[in-house]
Design a protein around this motif. Structure first.
Motif, PDB file in Angstrom:
ATOM      1  N   PHE A   1      92.895  42.904 -52.175  1.00 33.23           N
ATOM      2  CA  PHE A   1      93.668  41.669 -52.177  1.00 33.23           C
ATOM      3  C   PHE A   1      94.550  41.553 -53.419  1.00 33.23           C
ATOM      4  O   PHE A   1      94.758  40.462 -53.946  1.00 33.23           O
ATOM      5  CB  PHE A   1      92.732  40.460 -52.063  1.00 33.23           C
ATOM      6  CG  PHE A   1      91.835  40.515 -50.864  1.00 33.23           C
ATOM      7  CD1 PHE A   1      92.354  40.606 -49.588  1.00 33.23           C
ATOM      8  CD2 PHE A   1      90.455  40.486 -51.009  1.00 33.23           C
ATOM      9  CE1 PHE A   1      91.529  40.663 -48.470  1.00 33.23           C
ATOM     10  CE2 PHE A   1      89.618  40.534 -49.900  1.00 33.23           C
ATOM     11  CZ  PHE A   1      90.159  40.630 -48.625  1.00 33.23           C
ATOM     12  N   ALA A   2      95.086  42.683 -53.863  1.00 35.47           N
ATOM     13  CA  ALA A   2      95.965  42.683 -55.036  1.00 35.47           C
ATOM     14  C   ALA A   2      97.370  42.239 -54.643  1.00 35.47           C
ATOM     15  O   ALA A   2      97.788  42.357 -53.479  1.00 35.47           O
ATOM     16  CB  ALA A   2      96.005  44.072 -55.658  1.00 35.47           C
ATOM     17  N   ALA A   3      98.111  41.732 -55.630  1.00 34.94           N
ATOM     18  CA  ALA A   3      99.473  41.258 -55.390  1.00 34.94           C
ATOM     19  C   ALA A   3     100.466  42.408 -55.444  1.00 34.94           C
ATOM     20  O   ALA A   3     100.221  43.447 -56.058  1.00 34.94           O
ATOM     21  CB  ALA A   3      99.840  40.202 -56.431  1.00 34.94           C
ATOM     22  N   ALA A   4     101.603  42.196 -54.776  1.00 33.55           N
ATOM     23  CA  ALA A   4     102.711  43.150 -54.872  1.00 33.55           C
ATOM     24  C   ALA A   4     103.237  43.170 -56.308  1.00 33.55           C
ATOM     25  O   ALA A   4     103.086  42.202 -57.057  1.00 33.55           O
ATOM     26  CB  ALA A   4     103.824  42.749 -53.913  1.00 33.55           C
ATOM     27  N   SER A   5     103.863  44.275 -56.677  1.00 33.44           N
ATOM     28  CA  SER A   5     104.435  44.396 -58.025  1.00 33.44           C
ATOM     29  C   SER A   5     105.692  45.252 -57.963  1.00 33.44           C
ATOM     30  O   SER A   5     105.937  45.964 -56.989  1.00 33.44           O
ATOM     31  CB  SER A   5     103.427  45.032 -58.986  1.00 33.44           C
ATOM     32  OG  SER A   5     103.208  46.396 -58.647  1.00 33.44           O
ATOM     33  N   ARG A   6     106.479  45.172 -59.009  1.00 37.74           N
ATOM     34  CA  ARG A   6     107.686  45.997 -59.074  1.00 37.74           C
ATOM     35  C   ARG A   6     107.347  47.457 -59.364  1.00 37.74           C
ATOM     36  O   ARG A   6     108.195  48.334 -59.213  1.00 37.74           O
ATOM     37  CB  ARG A   6     108.650  45.437 -60.118  1.00 37.74           C
ATOM     38  CG  ARG A   6     109.137  44.040 -59.754  1.00 37.74           C
ATOM     39  CD  ARG A   6     110.309  43.567 -60.597  1.00 37.74           C
ATOM     40  NE  ARG A   6     110.705  42.205 -60.216  1.00 37.74           N
ATOM     41  CZ  ARG A   6     111.498  41.910 -59.199  1.00 37.74           C
ATOM     42  NH1 ARG A   6     111.994  42.883 -58.453  1.00 37.74           N
ATOM     43  NH2 ARG A   6     111.807  40.646 -58.924  1.00 37.74           N
ATOM     44  N   GLU A   7     106.102  47.713 -59.754  1.00 38.94           N
ATOM     45  CA  GLU A   7     105.650  49.089 -59.977  1.00 38.94           C
ATOM     46  C   GLU A   7     105.035  49.704 -58.729  1.00 38.94           C
ATOM     47  O   GLU A   7     104.807  50.909 -58.678  1.00 38.94           O
ATOM     48  CB  GLU A   7     104.621  49.130 -61.124  1.00 38.94           C
ATOM     49  CG  GLU A   7     105.154  48.708 -62.471  1.00 38.94           C
ATOM     50  CD  GLU A   7     105.399  47.208 -62.578  1.00 38.94           C
ATOM     51  OE1 GLU A   7     106.404  46.791 -63.204  1.00 38.94           O
ATOM     52  OE2 GLU A   7     104.570  46.455 -61.996  1.00 38.94           O
ATOM     53  N   GLY A   8     104.767  48.884 -57.723  1.00 43.12           N
ATOM     54  CA  GLY A   8     104.152  49.370 -56.489  1.00 43.12           C
ATOM     55  C   GLY A   8     102.644  49.446 -56.603  1.00 43.12           C
ATOM     56  O   GLY A   8     102.087  50.499 -56.921  1.00 43.12           O
ATOM     57  N   THR A   9     101.954  48.331 -56.344  1.00 45.81           N
ATOM     58  CA  THR A   9     100.493  48.277 -56.446  1.00 45.81           C
ATOM     59  C   THR A   9      99.854  49.143 -55.367  1.00 45.81           C
ATOM     60  O   THR A   9     100.186  49.021 -54.179  1.00 45.81           O
ATOM     61  CB  THR A   9     100.007  46.828 -56.275  1.00 45.81           C
ATOM     62  OG1 THR A   9     100.678  45.995 -57.218  1.00 45.81           O
ATOM     63  CG2 THR A   9      98.504  46.720 -56.478  1.00 45.81           C
ATOM     64  N   ARG A  10      98.930  49.995 -55.778  1.00 41.53           N
ATOM     65  CA  ARG A  10      98.215  50.823 -54.796  1.00 41.53           C
ATOM     66  C   ARG A  10      97.129  49.994 -54.137  1.00 41.53           C
ATOM     67  O   ARG A  10      96.305  49.367 -54.814  1.00 41.53           O
ATOM     68  CB  ARG A  10      97.589  52.049 -55.462  1.00 41.53           C
ATOM     69  CG  ARG A  10      96.864  52.984 -54.474  1.00 41.53           C
ATOM     70  CD  ARG A  10      96.150  54.109 -55.210  1.00 41.53           C
ATOM     71  NE  ARG A  10      95.531  55.055 -54.299  1.00 41.53           N
ATOM     72  CZ  ARG A  10      94.313  54.914 -53.757  1.00 41.53           C
ATOM     73  NH1 ARG A  10      93.591  53.842 -54.042  1.00 41.53           N
ATOM     74  NH2 ARG A  10      93.823  55.839 -52.947  1.00 41.53           N
ATOM     75  N   ILE A  11      97.131  49.980 -52.804  1.00 37.37           N
ATOM     76  CA  ILE A  11      96.153  49.236 -52.014  1.00 37.37           C
ATOM     77  C   ILE A  11      95.606  50.140 -50.924  1.00 37.37           C
ATOM     78  O   ILE A  11      96.351  50.880 -50.295  1.00 37.37           O
ATOM     79  CB  ILE A  11      96.807  47.996 -51.367  1.00 37.37           C
ATOM     80  CG1 ILE A  11      97.120  46.946 -52.431  1.00 37.37           C
ATOM     81  CG2 ILE A  11      95.926  47.395 -50.289  1.00 37.37           C
ATOM     82  CD1 ILE A  11      97.774  45.711 -51.882  1.00 37.37           C
ATOM     83  N   THR A  12      94.315  50.066 -50.715  1.00 38.17           N
ATOM     84  CA  THR A  12      93.740  50.726 -49.550  1.00 38.17           C
ATOM     85  C   THR A  12      92.541  49.914 -49.067  1.00 38.17           C
ATOM     86  O   THR A  12      91.766  49.431 -49.901  1.00 38.17           O
ATOM     87  CB  THR A  12      93.344  52.187 -49.856  1.00 38.17           C
ATOM     88  OG1 THR A  12      92.930  52.812 -48.653  1.00 38.17           O
ATOM     89  CG2 THR A  12      92.248  52.318 -50.898  1.00 38.17           C
TER      90      THR A  12
END
Length: 590
Positions: free
Chosen positions: A415-426
């Motif tokens: 449940f992490a937020a989007a970022s300009r660095e590109g948050t890794r989610i799986t």
């Protein structure tokens, strides 16, 4: 002394033959059909195929192959009843086949009434009841066909495809492959003279294709605005097509509103990392956001005849991925819902992901079974294989969460937020278990799931300014540049969801599972293989290369005492799996 004549011998032989035939007929096993989407109303997909066992499955060979001539994403569950097989094809066409030989008996060619399609050509199956075949279509219609000849009996509009606003790709680099809209891909379900089906696409989000690979997902894009519409599950009279009731998957202001309680955690205690203060401050500004709230219905519901309840999942809210214009919990999206099959009345809901902004639809079909509580009580339960990577088990009467399984796929930054660095989610937007049906073997206490490991990057980006549109923030969920794989897992329902075994496959799994009472599990892979595994150990017992991605659920049936396994092999464009046009039926050698 009596000497029998030749005529006497012939009469005696005929009598013996007739007696033998009578005995044979009396002991012949009845045909075992696949009459509804999930085999039964509980959606267990647990078939009884005498003669097909872990010891004999390695002998399976193709018995016939039907080619439709339409090579496109093929997700249908074939229906087998009365010696016929009914299959929905890409584009919502339907064929009736001889289930013994594969010969085409008739074909219905669907003529779209709108070219505005949200979500690709796939269709997940038909319903067959009382001499009629029902299909929901890519252009949001429901059609009843004569099962004898395929001629339309009635044809009604579920929703208006052109009424659902779609996101604009202006200023965004990439080839647009789809966007929010309205269609119907789920198989209908017939209950007590009513055909029940939902619509999808209302929160689909803008889909961008991989360059040069039409339909293959490069990213899912979300942006602030009013796109799509409100999803629903509705019931129609089987004889006339008249709408009997409709349950909207977005809770309206008159019913308490879709904002809910602005919860900070999921129902199972996971922090959602929401900015509740900001959402509350924006609530009045976006008071009408529910009017485009999303909540697609991607699969046929399960049905409990004893209580008269339907159980189904709902899709993500709209806008997809971007939450800036929809404060609140966004009820009833991303939920498991129970409603009364007679009236469509809401009974309970369990929202897996309040205020979802990661694309975690509750997309796989619900499945019904009994749970034995620690005190020995039998509790009627409903299970769901989630995109999050857990199998959830609920009390069927109240929706209370009984437990969730061990994770069957890797999880990171759920449940992490989007970022300009590109948050890794799986897992991210792909899942986990996507729309793929699970199977439940109640005798062994096991649930089987086909899952995906496809890590995502969650980006904040900005569109380029155009002559009539300023630059605009948008959010994007894109497959990460790292290894992907699939998981076939067995979940021990007798041990509160412990993993009994897990098998890693070369590609993410999409399509679903068939289990046999004899102890065999089937699933397909994007590389073209249909494979069989031992239910208790996960050992691969057999596989066959079909030539196209096997991204549809296998089924099983018997005719004339002979077991058959059937599957559509047509691939899946969105995941980059080779497309084809075949239905393949396997059996044991004669």
């Amino acid at each position: 002394m009596y000497r029998p004549t030749l005529t006497t011998f012939r009469r005696l032989a005929a009598t013996v033959a007739l007696a033998a035939l009578a005995v044979s007929t009396a002991h012949a096993a009845p045909d075992r059909e696949w009459p509804v989407f999930g085999l039964d109303h509980a959606n267990t997909r647990l078939a009884d195929l005498p003669g097909l066992t872990p010891a004999t499955v390695r002998k399976l060979v193709p018995k016939w192959i039907y080619q439709s001539g339409i090579a496109a994403t093929f997700q249908a569950t074939p229906i087998v009843t009365g010696g016929r097989m009914y299959v929905s094809l890409p584009g919502s066409h339907v064929v009736a086949l001889d289930a013994r030989t594969g010969s085409e008996l008739w074909r219905y060619t669907h003529r779209k009434r709108s070219e505005k399609l949200c979500c690709g050509p796939a269709n997940r199956g038909v319903a067959v009841e009382d001499g009629r075949v029902f299909v929901a279509t890519v252009d949001a219609r429901l059609v009843a066909l004569d099962a004898a000849n395929g001629k339309p009996v009635w044809d009604i509009e579920l929703a208006k495809p052109d009424s659902a606003p779609t996101e604009s790709g202006d200023g965004i680099k990439g080839e647009v492959g789809g966007g929010s809209g309205v269609g119907a891909a789920a198989a209908p379900l017939v209950v007590d003279g009513k055909v029940i089906v939902g619509i999808n696409g209302v929160g689909y989000g803008l889909h961008l294709d991989v360059p040069g690979r039409s339909g293959q997902l490069a990213s899912v894009v979300g942006m602030a605005g009013k796109y799509g519409g409100i999803g629903f599950l509705a019931a129609f009279d089987t004889k006339t097509g008249k709408r009997v009731w409709q349950f909207d998957t977005v809770r309206k202001p008159a019913d308490g509103g879709w904002e809910g309680d602005f919860v900070e955690q999921t129902g199972d205690g996971l922090a959602l990392n929401r900015n509740i203060a900001e959402e509350r401050a924006n609530a009045d500004r976006y008071r009408d956001a529910w009017e485009y709230g999303g909540g697609s219905v991607w699969n046929a519901p399960a049905y409990d005849a004893g209580t008269g309840l339907l159980f189904f999942g709902t899709g993500n809210p709209s806008p997809q991925i971007n939450d800036s214009t929809r404060p609140g919990d966004n009820l009833y999206t991303a939920s498991l819902v129970a409603i009364d099959a007679r009236t469509g009345r809401h009974v309970w809901h369990y929202q897996q992901i309040p205020h979802d902004k990661w694309g975690y639809d509750v997309a796989s079909p619900a499945v019904l079974f009994d749970h034995r509580a620690q005190d020995g009580r039998i509790v009627p339960a409903v299970g769901h294989a989630s995109k999050l990577g857990w199998f959830y088990v609920h009390d069927r009467s109240s929706g209370a969460l009984l437990y969730r399984s061990e994770a069957y796929v890797p999880q990171d930054n759920l449940f992490a937020a989007a970022s300009r660095e590109g948050t890794r989610i799986t897992p991210g937007v792909a899942g986990g278990v996507n729309w793929s049906p699970a199977a439940v073997d109640a005798g062994r206490g096991l649930a089987f799931v086909a899952a995906m490991h496809m890590p995502m990057r969650y980006w904040i980006k900005e569109s380029a300014a155009t002559a009539d549109r300023p630059a605009q923030r948008y959010d994007s969920m894109e497959p990460a540049d790292e290894p992907q794989w699939g998981v076939l897992a067995a979940i021990d329902l007798k041990r509160r969801g412990k993993l009994k075994w897990s098998v890693k496959t070369g590609q993410p799994l999409i399509g679903g599972v068939l289990a046999l009472k004899s102890g065999v599990v089937f699933t397909g892979e994007g590389d073209g293989h249909l494979s069989a595994f031992d239910s208790l150990s996960g050992k691969r017992l057999w596989r066959f290369q079909t030539g196209a991605g096997v991204n549809a659920p296998p089924i099983g049936y018997t005719l004339d005492g002979k077991p058959h396994v059937a599957v559509a092999a047509g691939g899946s464009a969105i995941w980059g799996y080779r497309q084809g046009d075949a239905v393949i039926v396997f059996g044991l050698p004669d």
